[in-house]
Design a protein around this motif. Structure first.
Motif, PDB file in Angstrom:
ATOM      1  N   MET A   1     -55.259 -73.750  -8.509  1.00  0.00           N
ATOM      2  CA  MET A   1     -55.785 -72.960  -7.398  1.00  0.00           C
ATOM      3  C   MET A   1     -55.866 -73.865  -6.177  1.00  0.00           C
ATOM      4  O   MET A   1     -56.669 -74.795  -6.152  1.00  0.00           O
ATOM      5  CB  MET A   1     -57.170 -72.409  -7.734  1.00  0.00           C
ATOM      6  CG  MET A   1     -57.216 -71.553  -8.975  1.00  0.00           C
ATOM      7  SD  MET A   1     -56.446 -69.961  -8.768  1.00  0.00           S
ATOM      8  CE  MET A   1     -57.736 -69.108  -7.917  1.00  0.00           C
ATOM      9  N   LEU A   2     -55.036 -73.608  -5.198  1.00  0.00           N
ATOM     10  CA  LEU A   2     -55.063 -74.369  -3.955  1.00  0.00           C
ATOM     11  C   LEU A   2     -55.974 -73.600  -2.999  1.00  0.00           C
ATOM     12  O   LEU A   2     -55.600 -72.563  -2.471  1.00  0.00           O
ATOM     13  CB  LEU A   2     -53.665 -74.529  -3.367  1.00  0.00           C
ATOM     14  CG  LEU A   2     -53.675 -75.555  -2.249  1.00  0.00           C
ATOM     15  CD1 LEU A   2     -52.740 -76.696  -2.602  1.00  0.00           C
ATOM     16  CD2 LEU A   2     -53.318 -74.917  -0.957  1.00  0.00           C
ATOM     17  N   VAL A   3     -57.187 -74.094  -2.836  1.00  0.00           N
ATOM     18  CA  VAL A   3     -58.238 -73.396  -2.096  1.00  0.00           C
ATOM     19  C   VAL A   3     -58.280 -73.911  -0.661  1.00  0.00           C
ATOM     20  O   VAL A   3     -58.333 -75.109  -0.425  1.00  0.00           O
ATOM     21  CB  VAL A   3     -59.609 -73.609  -2.775  1.00  0.00           C
ATOM     22  CG1 VAL A   3     -60.701 -72.830  -2.047  1.00  0.00           C
ATOM     23  CG2 VAL A   3     -59.553 -73.216  -4.249  1.00  0.00           C
ATOM     24  N   TYR A   4     -58.249 -72.975   0.283  1.00  0.00           N
ATOM     25  CA  TYR A   4     -58.263 -73.339   1.704  1.00  0.00           C
ATOM     26  C   TYR A   4     -59.065 -72.310   2.480  1.00  0.00           C
ATOM     27  O   TYR A   4     -59.296 -71.193   2.011  1.00  0.00           O
ATOM     28  CB  TYR A   4     -56.826 -73.433   2.251  1.00  0.00           C
ATOM     29  CG  TYR A   4     -56.027 -72.166   2.062  1.00  0.00           C
ATOM     30  CD1 TYR A   4     -55.948 -71.204   3.051  1.00  0.00           C
ATOM     31  CD2 TYR A   4     -55.360 -71.930   0.866  1.00  0.00           C
ATOM     32  CE1 TYR A   4     -55.226 -70.035   2.875  1.00  0.00           C
ATOM     33  CE2 TYR A   4     -54.626 -70.773   0.675  1.00  0.00           C
ATOM     34  CZ  TYR A   4     -54.567 -69.832   1.673  1.00  0.00           C
ATOM     35  OH  TYR A   4     -53.859 -68.665   1.487  1.00  0.00           O
ATOM     36  N   ASP A   5     -59.504 -72.706   3.687  1.00  0.00           N
ATOM     37  CA  ASP A   5     -60.249 -71.794   4.557  1.00  0.00           C
ATOM     38  C   ASP A   5     -59.375 -70.618   4.948  1.00  0.00           C
ATOM     39  O   ASP A   5     -58.208 -70.802   5.312  1.00  0.00           O
ATOM     40  CB  ASP A   5     -60.704 -72.509   5.830  1.00  0.00           C
ATOM     41  CG  ASP A   5     -61.725 -73.598   5.559  1.00  0.00           C
ATOM     42  OD1 ASP A   5     -62.438 -73.505   4.533  1.00  0.00           O
ATOM     43  OD2 ASP A   5     -61.800 -74.551   6.358  1.00  0.00           O
ATOM     44  N   LYS A   6     -59.954 -69.436   4.929  1.00  0.00           N
ATOM     45  CA  LYS A   6     -59.188 -68.228   5.257  1.00  0.00           C
ATOM     46  C   LYS A   6     -58.578 -68.296   6.655  1.00  0.00           C
ATOM     47  O   LYS A   6     -57.531 -67.705   6.907  1.00  0.00           O
ATOM     48  CB  LYS A   6     -60.047 -66.984   5.096  1.00  0.00           C
ATOM     49  CG  LYS A   6     -61.227 -66.930   6.051  1.00  0.00           C
ATOM     50  CD  LYS A   6     -62.129 -65.769   5.767  1.00  0.00           C
ATOM     51  CE  LYS A   6     -63.278 -65.798   6.742  1.00  0.00           C
ATOM     52  NZ  LYS A   6     -64.471 -65.215   6.247  1.00  0.00           N
ATOM     53  N   GLU A   7     -59.193 -69.065   7.538  1.00  0.00           N
ATOM     54  CA  GLU A   7     -58.675 -69.209   8.900  1.00  0.00           C
ATOM     55  C   GLU A   7     -57.335 -69.957   8.926  1.00  0.00           C
ATOM     56  O   GLU A   7     -56.620 -69.922   9.923  1.00  0.00           O
ATOM     57  CB  GLU A   7     -59.680 -69.940   9.796  1.00  0.00           C
ATOM     58  CG  GLU A   7     -60.947 -69.167  10.069  1.00  0.00           C
ATOM     59  CD  GLU A   7     -61.988 -69.292   8.943  1.00  0.00           C
ATOM     60  OE1 GLU A   7     -61.829 -70.143   8.041  1.00  0.00           O
ATOM     61  OE2 GLU A   7     -62.945 -68.514   8.959  1.00  0.00           O
ATOM     62  N   LEU A   8     -56.998 -70.617   7.843  1.00  0.00           N
ATOM     63  CA  LEU A   8     -55.757 -71.388   7.764  1.00  0.00           C
ATOM     64  C   LEU A   8     -54.578 -70.590   7.196  1.00  0.00           C
ATOM     65  O   LEU A   8     -53.496 -71.139   7.010  1.00  0.00           O
ATOM     66  CB  LEU A   8     -55.974 -72.640   6.899  1.00  0.00           C
ATOM     67  CG  LEU A   8     -56.930 -73.677   7.445  1.00  0.00           C
ATOM     68  CD1 LEU A   8     -57.139 -74.792   6.429  1.00  0.00           C
ATOM     69  CD2 LEU A   8     -56.404 -74.240   8.763  1.00  0.00           C
ATOM     70  N   GLU A   9     -54.784 -69.311   6.940  1.00  0.00           N
ATOM     71  CA  GLU A   9     -53.735 -68.498   6.294  1.00  0.00           C
ATOM     72  C   GLU A   9     -52.417 -68.530   7.063  1.00  0.00           C
ATOM     73  O   GLU A   9     -51.360 -68.775   6.488  1.00  0.00           O
ATOM     74  CB  GLU A   9     -54.210 -67.052   6.115  1.00  0.00           C
ATOM     75  CG  GLU A   9     -53.188 -66.158   5.443  1.00  0.00           C
ATOM     76  CD  GLU A   9     -53.009 -66.434   3.956  1.00  0.00           C
ATOM     77  OE1 GLU A   9     -51.955 -66.053   3.422  1.00  0.00           O
ATOM     78  OE2 GLU A   9     -53.899 -67.035   3.323  1.00  0.00           O
TER      79      GLU A   9
ATOM     80  N   ALA B   1     -66.318 -63.808  -0.549  1.00  0.00           N
ATOM     81  CA  ALA B   1     -66.992 -62.726  -1.267  1.00  0.00           C
ATOM     82  C   ALA B   1     -68.318 -63.229  -1.821  1.00  0.00           C
ATOM     83  O   ALA B   1     -68.480 -64.416  -2.093  1.00  0.00           O
ATOM     84  CB  ALA B   1     -66.115 -62.217  -2.407  1.00  0.00           C
ATOM     85  N   LYS B   2     -69.254 -62.333  -1.990  1.00  0.00           N
ATOM     86  CA  LYS B   2     -70.562 -62.723  -2.512  1.00  0.00           C
ATOM     87  C   LYS B   2     -70.478 -63.129  -3.981  1.00  0.00           C
ATOM     88  O   LYS B   2     -71.139 -64.035  -4.418  1.00  0.00           O
ATOM     89  CB  LYS B   2     -71.565 -61.587  -2.334  1.00  0.00           C
ATOM     90  CG  LYS B   2     -71.926 -61.351  -0.883  1.00  0.00           C
ATOM     91  CD  LYS B   2     -73.117 -60.445  -0.786  1.00  0.00           C
ATOM     92  CE  LYS B   2     -73.410 -60.039   0.624  1.00  0.00           C
ATOM     93  NZ  LYS B   2     -73.723 -61.056   1.547  1.00  0.00           N
ATOM     94  N   ASP B   3     -69.661 -62.399  -4.756  1.00  0.00           N
ATOM     95  CA  ASP B   3     -69.528 -62.774  -6.157  1.00  0.00           C
ATOM     96  C   ASP B   3     -68.264 -63.598  -6.351  1.00  0.00           C
ATOM     97  O   ASP B   3     -67.351 -63.575  -5.542  1.00  0.00           O
ATOM     98  CB  ASP B   3     -69.510 -61.540  -7.062  1.00  0.00           C
ATOM     99  CG  ASP B   3     -68.297 -60.661  -6.826  1.00  0.00           C
ATOM    100  OD1 ASP B   3     -67.706 -60.722  -5.736  1.00  0.00           O
ATOM    101  OD2 ASP B   3     -67.939 -59.911  -7.740  1.00  0.00           O
ATOM    102  N   GLY B   4     -68.240 -64.350  -7.411  1.00  0.00           N
ATOM    103  CA  GLY B   4     -67.096 -65.191  -7.707  1.00  0.00           C
ATOM    104  C   GLY B   4     -66.876 -65.215  -9.201  1.00  0.00           C
ATOM    105  O   GLY B   4     -67.492 -64.471  -9.947  1.00  0.00           O
TER     106      GLY B   4
ATOM    107  N   PRO C   1     -57.200 -68.233  -0.400  1.00  0.00           N
ATOM    108  CA  PRO C   1     -58.060 -68.330   0.785  1.00  0.00           C
ATOM    109  C   PRO C   1     -59.506 -67.998   0.428  1.00  0.00           C
ATOM    110  O   PRO C   1     -59.860 -66.848   0.224  1.00  0.00           O
ATOM    111  CB  PRO C   1     -57.467 -67.278   1.727  1.00  0.00           C
ATOM    112  CG  PRO C   1     -56.852 -66.258   0.820  1.00  0.00           C
ATOM    113  CD  PRO C   1     -56.400 -67.012  -0.412  1.00  0.00           C
ATOM    114  N   GLY C   2     -60.313 -69.010   0.296  1.00  0.00           N
ATOM    115  CA  GLY C   2     -61.694 -68.782  -0.100  1.00  0.00           C
ATOM    116  C   GLY C   2     -62.429 -70.080  -0.307  1.00  0.00           C
ATOM    117  O   GLY C   2     -62.184 -71.063   0.391  1.00  0.00           O
TER     118      GLY C   2
END
Length: 187
Positions: free
Chosen positions: A31-39, A167-170, A154-155
C-alpha cells in the motif's frame, strides 16, 4: 526532492529487496499511502514507480480502476431507474460492485506476461470511496497475486490502520505500507 519522488525512492528500495515466494496473497500487497492532495501529481509522475520497479528487476503492469463505477453502471440495463432513485442502488452496489472491480484487477493479475516477478499496480483506489471498500476488493483478489500488488492509496496509515480519503473508519490489512511521515520524509 518532491514528495512523490521520495515515495518512489522508498518504494524502489523496498521492491528491490529479494521477494519471499512463500507468503500469503495478503502479504504480497503493498500500500503506497500518500496525501490525497498529491493525486494529480502522482498520476503525472506514475512513470517513476515503473522505473523503480524495473530497476529492481521486476515487470510492471498498471491497471487504472478510476472509471470502474462509470463502466459498471453504464453496463447495467436498469441504470436509468437508478438515476431517478439512487437510494435503490445501494443493495446492488453492495452485492455486485466490489466483485466487478475485483474482476478488472484479477484480469491484470492473471494476464499473459504477469508472473511471480511482476508488480501489478492499481491506480484509482480513491474512486471507490462511497461505493465499496478497498479492503473488500483486496480480499477478493489476494489469492490471484503471483508477484506483488501495489495499491496507490490516497489516505492515511496510522496505528496499523488504513483510512481512504480521511474516512472516519479504517481497516487493518496485512499489506506492507509505504508512507511519508508528517514531516514529509518517506519511510
Amino acid at each position: 526532492m518532491a514528495r512523490i519522488e521520495d515515495l518512489a525512492e522508498t518504494y524502489g528500495r523496498h521492491v528491490g529487496l529479494p521477494w519471499q515466494r512463500t507468503v500469503a496473497g495478503a502479504q504480497r500487497a503493498i500500500m503506497l499511502v500518500y496525501d490525497k492532495e498529491l493525486e494529480r501529481t502522482l498520476r503525472a509522475r506514475i512513470d517513476v514507480f515503473e522505473v523503480a520497479t524495473r530497476r529492481g528487476g521486476h515487470g510492471w503492469r498498471l491497471v487504472d480502476i478510476t472509471d470502474s463505477f462509470a463502466r459498471w453502471i453504464a453496463d447495467d440495463e436498469y441504470r436509468e431507474p437508478y438515476f431517478e432513485s439512487p437510494e435503490d442502488l445501494q443493495l446492488k452496489l453492495e452485492a455486485e460492485f466490489a466483485s466487478d472491480v475485483a474482476s478488472r484487477i484479477r484480469e491484470a493479475l492473471t494476464a499473459d506476461g504477469v508472473d511471480e516477478n511482476t508488480v501489478v499496480a492499481v491506480l484509482g483506489a480513491g474512486s471507490l470511496f462511497g461505493f465499496t471498500r478497498v479492503s473488500q476488493v483486496l480480499t477478493l483478489v489476494e489469492a490471484e497475486i503471483r508477484g506483488r500488488l501495489l495499491i496507490f492509496f490516497p489516505g492515511d496509515f496510522e496505528n496499523n490502520t488504513y483510512r481512504l480519503l480521511d474516512a472516519k473508519d479504517g481497516w487493518n490489512y496485512l499489506a506492507t505500507p509505504i508512507t511519508l511521515h508528517a514531516d514529509g520524509a518517506a519511510r
